[in-house]
Design a protein around this motif. Structure first.
Motif, PDB file in Angstrom:
ATOM      1  N   GLY A 197       4.276   0.082  13.174  1.00 24.00           N
ATOM      2  CA  GLY A 197       3.386   0.551  12.122  1.00 24.00           C
ATOM      3  C   GLY A 197       3.883   1.750  11.347  1.00 24.00           C
ATOM      4  N   VAL A 198       5.163   2.091  11.505  1.00 23.76           N
ATOM      5  CA  VAL A 198       5.768   3.234  10.822  1.00 23.76           C
ATOM      6  C   VAL A 198       6.983   2.736  10.052  1.00 23.76           C
ATOM      7  CG1 VAL A 198       6.878   5.481  11.167  1.00 23.76           C
ATOM      8  CG2 VAL A 198       4.966   4.811  12.619  1.00 23.76           C
ATOM      9  N   LEU A 199       7.164   3.220   8.810  1.00 22.96           N
ATOM     10  CA  LEU A 199       8.305   2.834   7.987  1.00 22.96           C
ATOM     11  C   LEU A 199       9.438   3.840   8.174  1.00 22.96           C
ATOM     12  CD1 LEU A 199       9.807   1.298   5.769  1.00 22.96           C
ATOM     13  CD2 LEU A 199       8.422   2.540   4.072  1.00 22.96           C
ATOM     14  N   HIS A 200      10.581   3.346   8.624  1.00 21.63           N
ATOM     15  CA  HIS A 200      11.787   4.156   8.782  1.00 21.63           C
ATOM     16  C   HIS A 200      12.723   3.774   7.646  1.00 21.63           C
ATOM     17  CE1 HIS A 200      10.792   5.527  12.900  1.00 21.63           C
ATOM     18  NE2 HIS A 200      10.055   4.435  12.860  1.00 21.63           N
ATOM     19  N   GLY A 234       0.827  -1.210   0.000  1.00 20.12           N
ATOM     20  CA  GLY A 234       0.000   0.000   0.000  1.00 20.12           C
ATOM     21  C   GLY A 234       0.856   1.252   0.000  1.00 20.12           C
ATOM     22  N   MET A 235       0.258   2.362   0.353  1.00 20.42           N
ATOM     23  CA  MET A 235       0.903   3.671   0.289  1.00 20.42           C
ATOM     24  C   MET A 235       1.474   4.072   1.642  1.00 20.42           C
ATOM     25  SD  MET A 235       1.646   6.208  -1.727  1.00 20.42           S
ATOM     26  CE  MET A 235       0.543   6.101  -3.126  1.00 20.42           C
ATOM     27  N   TRP A 236       2.736   4.563   1.600  1.00 17.91           N
ATOM     28  CA  TRP A 236       3.443   5.073   2.778  1.00 17.91           C
ATOM     29  C   TRP A 236       3.911   6.488   2.452  1.00 17.91           C
ATOM     30  CZ3 TRP A 236       3.682   2.189   7.183  1.00 17.91           C
ATOM     31  CH2 TRP A 236       3.248   0.874   7.067  1.00 17.91           C
ATOM     32  N   VAL A 237       3.667   7.438   3.357  1.00 17.27           N
ATOM     33  CA  VAL A 237       3.861   8.858   3.056  1.00 17.27           C
ATOM     34  C   VAL A 237       4.557   9.564   4.226  1.00 17.27           C
ATOM     35  CG1 VAL A 237       2.613  10.986   2.449  1.00 17.27           C
ATOM     36  CG2 VAL A 237       1.715   8.780   1.729  1.00 17.27           C
ATOM     37  N   THR A 238       5.482  10.489   3.900  1.00 16.53           N
ATOM     38  CA  THR A 238       6.072  11.313   4.953  1.00 16.53           C
ATOM     39  C   THR A 238       4.994  12.244   5.498  1.00 16.53           C
ATOM     40  OG1 THR A 238       6.845  12.912   3.304  1.00 16.53           O
ATOM     41  CG2 THR A 238       8.432  11.248   4.047  1.00 16.53           C
ATOM     42  N   GLY A 241      16.553   7.752   6.733  1.00 16.71           N
ATOM     43  CA  GLY A 241      16.402   8.975   7.515  1.00 16.71           C
ATOM     44  C   GLY A 241      15.016   9.587   7.448  1.00 16.71           C
ATOM     45  N   MET A 242      14.124   8.934   6.709  1.00 15.82           N
ATOM     46  CA  MET A 242      12.744   9.428   6.591  1.00 15.82           C
ATOM     47  C   MET A 242      11.821   8.564   7.451  1.00 15.82           C
ATOM     48  SD  MET A 242      12.422  10.083   2.500  1.00 15.82           S
ATOM     49  CE  MET A 242      13.180   8.535   2.034  1.00 15.82           C
ATOM     50  N   VAL A 243      10.705   9.134   7.814  1.00 12.10           N
ATOM     51  CA  VAL A 243       9.659   8.413   8.533  1.00 12.10           C
ATOM     52  C   VAL A 243       8.406   8.500   7.674  1.00 12.10           C
ATOM     53  CG1 VAL A 243       8.291   8.327  10.635  1.00 12.10           C
ATOM     54  CG2 VAL A 243      10.705   8.974  10.751  1.00 12.10           C
ATOM     55  N   LEU A 244       7.887   7.331   7.288  1.00 12.21           N
ATOM     56  CA  LEU A 244       6.707   7.280   6.426  1.00 12.21           C
ATOM     57  C   LEU A 244       5.565   6.573   7.154  1.00 12.21           C
ATOM     58  CD1 LEU A 244       9.416   6.645   4.419  1.00 12.21           C
ATOM     59  CD2 LEU A 244       7.634   7.202   2.797  1.00 12.21           C
ATOM     60  N   TYR A 245       4.381   7.140   7.003  1.00 13.07           N
ATOM     61  CA  TYR A 245       3.194   6.645   7.680  1.00 13.07           C
ATOM     62  C   TYR A 245       2.244   6.022   6.659  1.00 13.07           C
ATOM     63  CZ  TYR A 245       5.031   9.621  11.314  1.00 13.07           C
ATOM     64  OH  TYR A 245       5.866  10.198  12.235  1.00 13.07           O
ATOM     65  N   ARG A 246       1.508   5.032   7.110  1.00 17.78           N
ATOM     66  CA  ARG A 246       0.522   4.363   6.268  1.00 17.78           C
ATOM     67  C   ARG A 246      -0.577   5.338   5.898  1.00 17.78           C
ATOM     68  NH1 ARG A 246       0.103  -0.387   3.534  1.00 17.78           N
ATOM     69  NH2 ARG A 246      -1.458  -1.712   4.429  1.00 17.78           N
ATOM     70  N   ARG A 247      -0.920   5.366   4.619  1.00 14.42           N
ATOM     71  CA  ARG A 247      -2.059   6.195   4.210  1.00 14.42           C
ATOM     72  C   ARG A 247      -3.151   5.287   3.757  1.00 14.42           C
ATOM     73  NH1 ARG A 247      -2.484  10.500  -0.555  1.00 14.42           N
ATOM     74  NH2 ARG A 247      -0.266  10.395  -0.435  1.00 14.42           N
ATOM     75  N   ILE A 300       7.255  12.818   0.175  1.00 11.07           N
ATOM     76  CA  ILE A 300       7.745  11.513  -0.279  1.00 11.07           C
ATOM     77  C   ILE A 300       6.621  10.502  -0.115  1.00 11.07           C
ATOM     78  CG2 ILE A 300       9.482   9.692   0.014  1.00 11.07           C
ATOM     79  CD1 ILE A 300      10.726  12.371  -0.720  1.00 11.07           C
ATOM     80  N   ARG A 301       6.364   9.754  -1.195  1.00  6.74           N
ATOM     81  CA  ARG A 301       5.310   8.748  -1.168  1.00  6.74           C
ATOM     82  C   ARG A 301       5.839   7.450  -1.757  1.00  6.74           C
ATOM     83  NH1 ARG A 301       4.174  13.367  -3.042  1.00  6.74           N
ATOM     84  NH2 ARG A 301       3.889  12.815  -5.231  1.00  6.74           N
ATOM     85  N   HIS A 302       5.797   6.375  -0.978  1.00  9.09           N
ATOM     86  CA  HIS A 302       6.198   5.044  -1.441  1.00  9.09           C
ATOM     87  C   HIS A 302       4.946   4.209  -1.604  1.00  9.09           C
ATOM     88  CE1 HIS A 302      10.574   4.790   0.228  1.00  9.09           C
ATOM     89  NE2 HIS A 302      10.350   5.884  -0.443  1.00  9.09           N
ATOM     90  N   GLU A 303       4.714   3.720  -2.806  1.00 10.92           N
ATOM     91  CA  GLU A 303       3.629   2.769  -2.999  1.00 10.92           C
ATOM     92  C   GLU A 303       4.241   1.394  -3.171  1.00 10.92           C
ATOM     93  OE1 GLU A 303      -0.473   1.978  -5.433  1.00 10.92           O
ATOM     94  OE2 GLU A 303       0.895   3.505  -6.190  1.00 10.92           O
TER      95      GLU A 303
END
Length: 93
Positions: free
Chosen positions: A81-84, A23-27, A87-93, A32-35
């Motif tokens: 539940g958070v992607l590190h 799914g989608m992970w977003v700063t 050096g970035m922290v991405l949250y589930r969207r 920054i958005r990782h799908e």
């Protein structure tokens, strides 16, 4: 289908589709958005660049490895539940 010369087994694709990290992970600022796609591919967007980076990924436990199509590699960890990642922290969207 082959990803960087490596075949993807049907069972790998099916298993990944149900993976909790697909799914989608977003700063926090949305820049920054990782799908993480169910076929072990990812697309990273940066600002207005919707396909800034693309490649494949593999999750082992709570650790993720990335192989960009240009040859760049990176990794990260899912913690509470958070992607590190890098050096970035991405949250589930």
């Amino acid at each position: 289908m082959a990803l960087l010369g490596q075949p993807v087994a049907a069972q790998e694709t099916a298993a990944t589709a149900d993976h909790p990290y697909v799914g989608m992970w977003v700063t926090e600022d949305g820049h920054i958005r990782h799908e993480l796609l169910p076929n072990n591919r990812y697309v990273e967007a940066r600002g207005t660049r919707e396909r800034a980076y693309e490649g494949r990924y593999e999750v082992t436990g709570d650790h993720i490895e990335y192989w960009d199509d240009t040859g760049f590699t990176a990794d990260g960890d899912f913690i509470d539940g958070v992607l590190h990642h890098g050096g970035m922290v991405l949250y589930r969207r």
